[in-house]
Design an enzyme around this catalytic site. Structure first.
Site, mmCIF file in Angstrom:
data_model
loop_
_atom_site.group_PDB
_atom_site.id
_atom_site.type_symbol
_atom_site.label_atom_id
_atom_site.label_comp_id
_atom_site.label_asym_id
_atom_site.label_seq_id
_atom_site.Cartn_x
_atom_site.Cartn_y
_atom_site.Cartn_z
ATOM 1 N N CYS A 151 6.035 -14.990 44.037
ATOM 2 C CA CYS A 151 7.012 -16.081 44.177
ATOM 3 C C CYS A 151 6.743 -17.163 43.133
ATOM 4 O O CYS A 151 7.670 -17.625 42.455
ATOM 5 C CB CYS A 151 6.947 -16.653 45.595
ATOM 6 N N CYS A 152 5.483 -17.560 42.968
ATOM 7 C CA CYS A 152 5.159 -18.577 41.956
ATOM 8 C C CYS A 152 5.433 -18.057 40.545
ATOM 9 O O CYS A 152 5.877 -18.809 39.675
ATOM 10 C CB CYS A 152 3.689 -18.991 42.062
ATOM 11 N N CYS A 185 5.835 -26.948 46.875
ATOM 12 C CA CYS A 185 7.058 -26.507 47.550
ATOM 13 C C CYS A 185 6.946 -26.742 49.065
ATOM 14 O O CYS A 185 5.851 -26.776 49.633
ATOM 15 C CB CYS A 185 7.301 -25.031 47.258
ATOM 16 N N CYS A 215 2.965 -23.166 51.705
ATOM 17 C CA CYS A 215 2.713 -23.634 50.329
ATOM 18 C C CYS A 215 2.177 -25.053 50.284
ATOM 19 O O CYS A 215 1.351 -25.380 49.433
ATOM 20 C CB CYS A 215 4.001 -23.554 49.509
ATOM 21 N N CYS A 220 -0.913 -22.275 41.204
ATOM 22 C CA CYS A 220 0.339 -21.522 41.174
ATOM 23 C C CYS A 220 0.386 -20.495 40.046
ATOM 24 O O CYS A 220 1.211 -19.600 40.065
ATOM 25 C CB CYS A 220 1.520 -22.479 41.045
HETATM 26 S S1 SF4 Z 1 4.729 -22.849 45.781
HETATM 27 FE FE1 SF4 Z 1 5.490 -21.425 47.379
HETATM 28 S S2 SF4 Z 1 7.755 -21.521 47.378
HETATM 29 FE FE2 SF4 Z 1 6.969 -22.537 45.498
HETATM 30 S S3 SF4 Z 1 7.087 -20.974 43.961
HETATM 31 FE FE3 SF4 Z 1 4.993 -20.866 44.792
HETATM 32 S S4 SF4 Z 1 5.003 -19.411 46.551
HETATM 33 FE FE4 SF4 Z 1 7.159 -19.914 45.960
#
Ligand code: SF4
Length: 232
Positions: free
Chosen positions: A117-118, A200, A205, A228
């Site tokens: 996701c990051c 986020c 997170c 991240c």
């Molecule tokens: S902090 Fe969480 S929601 Fe944001 S990009 Fe990374 S995994 Fe995704």
């Protein structure tokens, strides 16, 4: 324009010469060396580095990653920075909306594979956005976490082939607080609600740290992840 090889050598020299320099001197050097090919990145937890940079380089580009998962307060802080500070806020977005990502990977990817996701929502957009620059500044500080304890003030970002600058690397939280108080710097209002590091919004997170825990302990808590991927 200097070549990439020149910039690598320039970074190595500056790393020695600017290690003990005040933050504004570091940023003045960056502005003079790179001009409009220099930017500041901000998570909009606060506007400290943006404020410092604008004091020596009015109109400096301030790059913000809009992951699509931010707290409303973070977007509000970005909008306030754009409205009242002499900076040029640039918002970078991922290639996919959250809905498109959900359709491809399933919902709540942050809870199942936060590294992916990051990578999709932070690392790729930043790398794409930084193509317009030769140098970038961050708000990393050595006292934030063990993983940031050796942050150099100036370094060669070999992965991106750019000069990476951390003008407040040597600052403590007290230094930040004093600068904010003296200069009326904009802060993300979540800092008054117990958050000490703001990323986020999903609870997996960003969470408030527990009693006695260090500032970034609420980030991806319990997953073993501490960064991240932007600063790795
Ligand atoms: S902090 Fe969480 S929601 Fe944001 S990009 Fe990374 S995994 Fe995704």
């Amino acid at each position: 324009m200097s070549s990439v090889t020149d910039y690598e050598a320039i970074a190595a020299k500056a790393a020695v010469e600017l290690e003990e320099a005040p933050a504004q001197e570091v940023l003045r050097w960056a502005a003079e060396t790179f001009g409009p090919r220099f930017c500041v990145t901000s998570s909009m937890e606060d506007a400290v580095v943006a404020h410092l940079a604008s004091s020596v380089f009015p109109g400096v580009d301030v790059v913000f990653l809009d992951t699509g998962y931010h707290f409303a307060e973070t977007i509000g802080t970005r909008d306030a920075v754009a409205a009242v500070m002499p900076v040029n806020v640039i918002t970078l977005k991922p290639l996919q909306t959250v809905a498109e990502q959900d359709a491809q990977y399933g919902p709540n990817l942050h809870d199942r594979d936060n590294d992916l996701c990051c990578a999709l929502r932070k690392v790729e957009p930043l790398n794409r956005g930084l193509a317009a620059y030769d140098a970038w500044a961050t708000g990393l500080r050595r006292d934030e976490s063990p993983s940031r304890a050796n942050t150099p003030v100036v370094a060669w970002d070999a992965k991106r082939r750019k000069v990476k600058i951390a003008p407040i690397a040597r600052w403590t939280q007290d230094d930040v607080d004093a600068y904010v108080a003296a200069n009326g710097v904009l802060l993300n209002p979540l800092l008054w609600e117990g958050y000490t590091s703001i990323g986020c919004a999903p609870l997996s997170c960003t969470a408030k740290p527990g009693e006695g825990e260090e500032g970034r302990s609420g980030r991806w808590a319990g997953s073993g992840k501490t960064e991240c991927g932007i600063h790795l």
